[in-house]
Scaffold this motif. Sequence first.
Motif, short mmCIF file in Angstrom:
data_model
loop_
_atom_site.label_atom_id
_atom_site.label_comp_id
_atom_site.label_asym_id
_atom_site.label_seq_id
_atom_site.Cartn_x
_atom_site.Cartn_y
_atom_site.Cartn_z
N GLY A 702 0.76 -1.27 0.04
CA GLY A 702 0.08 -0.09 -0.02
C GLY A 702 0.91 1.22 -0.03
O GLY A 702 0.44 2.11 -0.77
N GLY A 703 1.90 1.11 0.66
CA GLY A 703 2.89 2.49 0.86
C GLY A 703 3.52 2.68 -0.59
O GLY A 703 3.78 3.72 -0.97
N ILE A 705 2.29 1.82 -3.47
CA ILE A 705 1.40 2.34 -4.49
C ILE A 705 0.89 3.68 -4.19
O ILE A 705 0.00 4.27 -4.89
N ARG A 706 0.85 4.26 -2.94
CA ARG A 706 0.13 5.19 -2.18
C ARG A 706 0.41 6.72 -3.13
O ARG A 706 -0.38 7.31 -3.06
N THR A 708 0.66 6.87 -6.02
CA THR A 708 -0.40 7.08 -7.16
C THR A 708 -1.61 7.82 -6.84
O THR A 708 -2.12 8.44 -7.62
N GLN A 709 -1.97 8.13 -5.82
CA GLN A 709 -2.98 8.70 -5.38
C GLN A 709 -2.60 10.20 -4.82
O GLN A 709 -2.95 10.63 -3.66
N GLY A 711 -3.86 13.03 -5.80
CA GLY A 711 -4.86 14.02 -5.78
C GLY A 711 -4.88 15.01 -7.08
O GLY A 711 -5.74 15.86 -7.12
N HIS A 712 -3.78 14.90 -7.90
CA HIS A 712 -3.64 15.61 -8.98
C HIS A 712 -4.75 15.09 -10.24
O HIS A 712 -4.47 13.82 -10.54
N LEU A 713 -5.29 15.78 -10.88
CA LEU A 713 -6.46 15.49 -11.83
C LEU A 713 -5.57 14.83 -13.02
O LEU A 713 -5.91 13.75 -13.44
N TYR A 716 -4.11 11.55 -12.39
CA TYR A 716 -5.09 10.58 -12.50
C TYR A 716 -5.58 9.99 -13.96
O TYR A 716 -5.42 8.81 -14.12
N ALA A 717 -5.57 11.21 -14.74
CA ALA A 717 -5.90 10.63 -16.20
C ALA A 717 -4.92 9.90 -16.70
O ALA A 717 -5.14 9.04 -17.66
N GLY A 719 -2.53 8.04 -15.42
CA GLY A 719 -2.71 6.77 -14.88
C GLY A 719 -3.95 5.96 -15.38
O GLY A 719 -3.63 4.87 -15.80
N MET A 720 -4.96 6.39 -15.75
CA MET A 720 -6.25 5.68 -16.26
C MET A 720 -5.76 5.22 -17.71
O MET A 720 -5.78 4.18 -18.20
N ALA A 721 -5.26 6.15 -18.36
CA ALA A 721 -4.73 6.04 -19.81
C ALA A 721 -3.84 5.05 -20.10
O ALA A 721 -4.00 4.02 -20.58
N GLY A 723 -2.83 2.96 -17.61
CA GLY A 723 -3.11 1.59 -16.93
C GLY A 723 -4.03 0.86 -18.27
O GLY A 723 -3.83 -0.40 -18.57
#
Lengths: 736, 552
Positions: A702-703, A705-706, A708-709, A711-713, A716-717, A719-721, A723
């Motif tokens: 958890g630590g 991959i933490r 990755t969270q 909080g930046h939009l 995240y985008a 990360g999604m693309a 992924g």
Amino acid sequence: MIGVAPALNGVIGALAQEGPAHAATAAGPAWAALIPALPLLGVVLCTLCAVFRVKNRLPAVLTVACLAGAFGLTVWMFLTTGHGTAVTTSLDWIRFHAAPGHEFVSSWGFFIDPLTCLWMLFVTGLATLIAIYAGEYMAGDAGAGYSRFFAAFNLFVFSMACLVMADSLVLLFLGWEGVGLCSYLLIGYFYKRPAAVAAAKKAFIMNRIGDVGLMMGITSTWVVFGTVEYAPIFDMISRGVDGAGNALPEWAGWVIPSLFTIGAFGKSAQLFLYVWLPDAMEGPTPVSALIHAATMVTAGVYLIARMYPMYVLDGTHWVLTLIAWSGAITALWSATIGMAQFDIKRIMAYSTVSQLGYMFAGLGVLTTTGAAFHVFTHAFFKATLFLCCGAVMHGFAGQLDLRRVSGLWSMRGWAVVTIAMLVGCLNLAGFPFTAGFFSKDMIIAECYVTPGMAPVGWVLLLTAGLTAYYTFRVFFRVFVGPAEFEPGDEAHAHGPAGDDHGHAAGAGTPSSVDSTDHSHGFHPHAPGLAINFVLGLLAVLSLAAAATYFVGGEHGWVGEMVHHSTAGVSGAALPGGGAVHADLETGAPGFLGYNPHAVMYYVSAAVGLIGILIAAFLHGPRGVGGLLIGSRRHAATSRADALLPVLGPVARGAQHKWYVDEVYDFLIIRPIWVIAHLFHLFDKLIVDGLVGLAGWLPRGMGGAIRPTQSGHLHGYAVGMAGGVAVLLLVVLLVAW
Amino acid sequence: MSIIEKVQYIWPEIAMFIATCVVMVLGLSPSLAIRRLCSPVCGAALVIAGLLAVMGPDTAPAALPHLMPYAKVIVAGVGLLLLLLLAGTVDREEESLIATGRARFNPLRTNRAEFYAFFLFSLTGVMLCASASDLIWLFLALELTSLPTYIMVTVSTRGRSHEAGVKYFFLGALGAATFLYGFAMLYGGTGTTDLSGIRQHFAEHGINSIAMLGLLLSVLGIGFKIAAVPMHFYTPDVYEGAAAPVSAFLAFVPKTAGFLAIMLIASLPGWGYGPVAGADGVIRDGLGAGASLPEALRLTLWVMAALTMTVGNVLALWQNSVKRILAYSSIAHSGYMLVGIIAGPVGERFIDNGLAAVLFYLLAYGVMNVGTFAVLACLEKSGGAALQSGARSTGLETGATTEIETVDDLRGLCRTHPAMGWTMVLCSLSLLGFPPLLGFMGKFPLFTAGIAAGEIPLVIVLGINSAIAAFYYLRLVAAPLLEDPSPASPPATPTPFPARPMAALLSAASVLILVGFAGVLMKQSAKAGETVVSPGHTAGRGASDGVAAWNP
């Protein structure tokens, strides 16, 4: 498994009835179950007393009532059963399918034959008497401890009854463990004393070693015979077949007896397993008398006697030979230790080990009668001796050192104790015409009759002399001679103003005897009526036990009883046709060319008298009390002191119990301690480390991959693309 | 099937839509009494929709012929719970200002009409997902579910919810783009948007590369709705930013829509594939040769499932905020349910049918999840660090209250607020899958279906993750039950909305009581999970008219 539906039970039970008929066993009386049930009731009542904080002697009264009831029922059982064998089932206990078409059955049932009756008579009888004694002896502890004591006391009698009356090895094992538990509870009765706790643990652990043997023996029995119930087992043995109807396997004749013997050695403190018994004297004296002298420690003898048909299966009898030698060695070994001890209760403890050695020797030389007779007589005189020692301990604030107490005979109120002690000592020393004399003779004489066993006889004869010496050493030092004493260091619970003994509720025996001698600041506190009554009665019974030798058949009343039980040794029972157990007429060795049965009376009487005379010479006081050859003037010194430098290391070794405890410590406890620490280290570092890692791993992941969270939009985008892209790539490469 | 024929299946949605229109009007009334009718009307609409779903046709010509009634009823049922919980989420300050006479009603500043209308719209979208028979329909239904939630998140609180709403919207658009691209490829690969047409095409001509890519992108994109890796990033931020009732809504409604959509997408190829050696000796997927999804789709879902539950659980370990814990746990639960999708309808029995397990789990998860969020929604504390950011951005007076936030705030709750404390304990245990609570009943068939489908490694991953989850769920159990109230944090006080504790208590009661009706629920979900797609399993099953033709 145990809770099989009753309906099913009924069906199975009906089927089981169609099994092979158990010859010569009748249905026993249903009320036999009351004999163990009454002490169990006592347990409940005493527990209730503890719950309701009863402060008087009510628990003792209840206990005596329950045990007396059990004794009465036992007498009735003995009278109604006679010499027959009866089996009664009270409760269907364990019953399950162990194998196809095969059931494991252990019911709550009782196997009543003369051997059972013999054992139960002295168990319940002595328990009743000792409970009366304990009612006064333990009075200082009135309250929660008193109730606890009597609850455990009752539980012991219940367990012992289960052990002796069981109709299957499983119930016997239950009783076996039950008496072990009670022994543990009662040795550790003074649980605030570290020595008592250590002794309790020692007794419990040493007994476990034996119990492993017993358990394996029971398992082997199940494997061979397919049942653990006595009646079918003895039936099969008499027909020489196993559970499947085939001839008995060769190994069954020695494997099962050896395993049972290990169990018996543990419980009866034989050979290298004896060390717990002397330490068990940390318990209250009534416990020592009942459990660690008269009854529980004879359970091993009982087990072997009960399973005797198995022991004679093997034609070479090497297990029995082993038992005989173990018994003889144990007898001699502990007698030598007993000679050098100063604590009179310990001397009695070693003498118990020694006498148990006699019994095992008796079993080994095919005289179950002798062994059982010795168990019977020993129960009475050893209980007497212990209770006398207890009276001394009680009266002198825990003083047990024979160098610090002397001349009880000349003190007020100690006459009964002294006389009872004398009777006990004469019995133990094998003084002519006492019960101990006859029972010991029977065993020693039999040694010379059995081929190859003469050396055992010599060892036992020597031990008889030593026994006489150390027994009368105690008597001459403590009970006769100049009146001197030092009180023990134990603050004996005396009650406020010492008046609690005057109006006792327990045992219903108000005592009026008390010393008024205040000259020493401490006044020895002579036993009350209850103790004196019990001691007197036991002394009479010890003497009267000799009479049983003359009633009944060839070997007396006990012989008659044993002969009609599973322990009976008859020529027919021996596969060798009885030729092994030869008589003198068939050319077997005798005692220096004489008939052992005839001359042994004289020889052992002489040996015993010599021992007594040596004791009188070394320890006896001047005058009649020392048989006119003694010269002791003080409590602390005697002629024997002069011998110590001469004997040197021998005396020191005997005094230190031949360093057996130290050897055990070095050979067993130390290595185990080291191994335990190694395992502890392994557990700490490796096992705990793995567990810790298992706990840490998810958190660590958890630590990792933490971030990755974030909080930046945009993060995240991406990360999604990303992924989706990576996943599609993986799938493309792997599974397209 | 023409739209006229389709109407018989969508009466619940029509009823919901009518109610939506009514609510929109009512919510703008100057009279408080009339404005307050919004939520009763919503409730009535949900009840009527549920009844219509029960009374409607039992069987539809679709891959999952009995799915509609069950899905719509559980949506309506959990929707009622959510409705209770949403009481007072919007316009709280506005209404209090009006009540004290410090402001007058201004239709431009009130959110009540939109909020309840969007609530109904979103639920209508879920129901339409269940009714979907066309890719375009499915896309519209999914977006009808999601678009209102963006607004609901944004208006639910002041402060952080704005940021959360914006994040949610942009990322949601990215997710929608992904699965829309997938849908387009499916159309490109098969030449039709009709689900039964695509199924038929797959059965007759196999799955070409474009269609397969379409399938994968669809599943990955819909992963956003269910918060599955790699589309999970938004979850904790959005759940934390939104008010607790809206978070509860997010955890159930889009997730249900997503799972219904994934079921429909997965049923296009169906669960009848297995390795077959082709003429050239290369091992390929063959329809009818096995009982699993096409290998590429299975692998995608497999990786998604394993990663989703693991990531959700391990990240939850680090959290101290209850909402973030629940957000990550929501991710993990999606991973659990994906196991059921991968397993598929192995057998007719409930415990062998992965789809039935998912449908049952959706209901169980909805109920217990509402319970945990309801506890947060029912209690508030004054001041506190969590408020500061909100107070700064809105300029409100510091006397305002904020929801309880951290695990520390839960400490000793069983003593200070017994009803809330025990709700937290029961629902957390149920989420953990503690026997014999509802969550256990839900998780058990996921295991059995996974085993029945032979997905042993995935079931092991599922088991390990259930164990990891115990770590943080037991924190949520221990804090209210065993620990003393924290002296540092200000004491929690109940919110002035009696409907919210009612929702909490109903959830907690359901976690216990529904166990008693588990048999009925399992029977219904087993029926709803029946499928006619995979030829290997449909033989001998009473297939609906027009459906059997798909099977070559």
